[in-house]
Design an enzyme around this catalytic site. Sequence first.
Site, PDB file in Angstrom:
ATOM      1  N   TYR A 130       2.645  -7.276  16.200  1.00  0.00           N
ATOM      2  CA  TYR A 130       3.058  -6.362  15.113  1.00  0.00           C
ATOM      3  C   TYR A 130       3.893  -5.215  15.665  1.00  0.00           C
ATOM      4  CZ  TYR A 130       2.732  -2.348  11.960  1.00  0.00           C
ATOM      5  OH  TYR A 130       3.037  -1.247  11.191  1.00  0.00           O
ATOM      6  N   SER A 131       3.332  -4.485  16.643  1.00  0.00           N
ATOM      7  CA  SER A 131       4.040  -3.273  17.088  1.00  0.00           C
ATOM      8  C   SER A 131       5.333  -3.629  17.805  1.00  0.00           C
ATOM      9  CB  SER A 131       3.141  -2.389  17.952  1.00  0.00           C
ATOM     10  OG  SER A 131       2.599  -3.102  19.034  1.00  0.00           O
ATOM     11  N   THR A 178       6.201   2.830  12.674  1.00  0.00           N
ATOM     12  CA  THR A 178       4.825   3.152  13.040  1.00  0.00           C
ATOM     13  C   THR A 178       4.750   3.815  14.414  1.00  0.00           C
ATOM     14  OG1 THR A 178       2.754   2.076  13.708  1.00  0.00           O
ATOM     15  CG2 THR A 178       4.698   0.723  13.803  1.00  0.00           C
ATOM     16  N   ASP A 179       3.672   4.582  14.635  1.00  0.00           N
ATOM     17  CA  ASP A 179       3.449   5.160  15.968  1.00  0.00           C
ATOM     18  C   ASP A 179       3.043   4.083  16.978  1.00  0.00           C
ATOM     19  OD1 ASP A 179       0.894   4.647  14.995  1.00  0.00           O
ATOM     20  OD2 ASP A 179       0.076   6.631  15.483  1.00  0.00           O
ATOM     21  N   GLU A 180       2.685   2.881  16.481  1.00  0.00           N
ATOM     22  CA  GLU A 180       2.209   1.841  17.401  1.00  0.00           C
ATOM     23  C   GLU A 180       3.315   1.359  18.339  1.00  0.00           C
ATOM     24  OE1 GLU A 180      -0.476  -1.016  15.619  1.00  0.00           O
ATOM     25  OE2 GLU A 180      -1.009   0.391  14.041  1.00  0.00           O
ATOM     26  N   PHE A 205       0.822  -1.222   0.000  1.00  0.00           N
ATOM     27  CA  PHE A 205       0.000   0.000   0.000  1.00  0.00           C
ATOM     28  C   PHE A 205       0.860   1.278   0.000  1.00  0.00           C
ATOM     29  CE2 PHE A 205      -2.115   2.811   3.386  1.00  0.00           C
ATOM     30  CZ  PHE A 205      -2.739   3.637   2.461  1.00  0.00           C
ATOM     31  N   ILE A 206       1.637   1.486   1.048  1.00  0.00           N
ATOM     32  CA  ILE A 206       2.360   2.759   1.142  1.00  0.00           C
ATOM     33  C   ILE A 206       3.514   2.784   0.146  1.00  0.00           C
ATOM     34  CG2 ILE A 206       3.505   4.404   2.685  1.00  0.00           C
ATOM     35  CD1 ILE A 206       2.107   3.045   5.030  1.00  0.00           C
ATOM     36  N   ASP A 250      10.486  -6.820  -3.572  1.00  0.00           N
ATOM     37  CA  ASP A 250       9.275  -7.230  -2.856  1.00  0.00           C
ATOM     38  C   ASP A 250       9.092  -8.734  -3.008  1.00  0.00           C
ATOM     39  OD1 ASP A 250       6.379  -7.620  -2.201  1.00  0.00           O
ATOM     40  OD2 ASP A 250       6.407  -5.427  -2.069  1.00  0.00           O
ATOM     41  N   LYS A 303       7.899  -4.210  15.140  1.00  0.00           N
ATOM     42  CA  LYS A 303       8.359  -2.934  14.565  1.00  0.00           C
ATOM     43  C   LYS A 303       9.279  -2.203  15.548  1.00  0.00           C
ATOM     44  CE  LYS A 303       7.438  -1.310  11.103  1.00  0.00           C
ATOM     45  NZ  LYS A 303       7.998  -1.457   9.724  1.00  0.00           N
TER      46      LYS A 303
END
Length: 361
Positions: A163-164, A136-138, A12-13, A35, A167
């Site tokens: 996930y967070s 990420t902010d997470e 996506f990004i 990828d 990261k």
Amino acid sequence: MKTYLVTGGAGFIGSNYIHYMFDKYGDSIRIINVDKLTYAGNLENLKDIEDRPNYTFVKADICDAEAIGKVFAENDIDRVVHFAAESHVDRSIKNPEVFVQTNVVGTAVMLNSAKAAWENEDGSFKENKRFLHVSTDEVYGTLPDDPNAYFYETTPIDPHSPYSSSKASSDLIVKAYVDTYKFPAVITNCSNNYGPYQFPEKLIPLIINNALAGKNLPVYGDGKNVRDWLYVMDHAKGIDMATEKGRIGERYNIGGHNEKQNIEIINIIIETLQELLPDSDPRKANVTKDLITYVTDRKGHDRRYAIAPDKIKEEIGWYPETMFKDGIRLTIKWYLENEDWMKNVTSGDYQKYYEGMYANR
Ligand code: NAD
Ligand code: TYD
């Protein structure tokens, strides 16, 4: 001519970033997109640029040191922009191992390969090389429902989901490379993105897709969890600016100053679809708030995210430009105009995933 190695550019990004970069720099840059094409990677996102002479796609896993080493050996890479990751919290709750593998081990492989390619014999690095780690902010955990509480770059790391935490681990490995080797890396920590090409497992495209299909709109918990939404092209611009102007070893928060409860987002999507769908479209009558369905909450669901993007504004001059009311309209219009894209990504594997994830909710 600068050569960029972009990882995860079919996601996506990453795909929005590649579009942004070619729109901005045209033929004056070269992009190599590495990828693995997991369920989230889709080359259809890049079909309008795939024939450019200054674009190359390499199908490879970022955990494969040999394949990544080959890309560095065959090209004089100036910039690494590292997006590739497993990115969905719900999937990480079901299957954490792949998040550790791709997000932690894969980042270490990318760092090590760039270090090997960029290091001089005396341990210093070649001039003007940059590794931009997209995070990420997470990683900061969760905030209380206090409108004055924000995530700053100085907020302690306190991730909760697999996930967070993967990261956050990758951020720390980047930091270790900077602290140990003076490796030329910069980290960005961004809030929730929305826009074209987002895989419909994430809230906004999932709600658009379900509403158009007349399916239930699943709201986790009380629907009052808050996310800080940023239009994806604003993020792409922030990444480019942080790559060029960010100070080595620093992290920069990127956010939209646009906090919304999940239920607000869902209501806005329903209202916008009502405006945009023509009266002749038989689906219009079904797109109503009656579709909203409260379901079992996500395990460990973070309550609120909100970014203070002051540092990137003051040091680098970036700020969010797209108002949410405009960005969400553009996004919904894009999904309405690209229903074949949605059909293609929701067939096959994604369909099986969707059924498994929501079967017991
Ligand atoms: P995405 O899931 O849409 O795309 C991830 C891409 O990485 C896919 O193209 C996938 O094929 C590729 N990939 C996955 N594993 C790989 C591997 N082992 N080797 C090579 N490629 C691999 O993700 P996204 O939403 O575009 O997120 C991109 C990055 O931005 C991630 O690092 C994510 O943590 C971060 N981020 C995302 C958001 C958001 O709101 N989506 C917000 C802040 C930060
Ligand atoms: P998501 O898009 O998965 O992003 P993240 O978890 O990384 O913030 O979810 C955004 C918010 O929407 C989050 O609070 C969970 C919630 N949510 C739902 O209520 N229903 C859904 O079907 C999904 C996918 C998410």
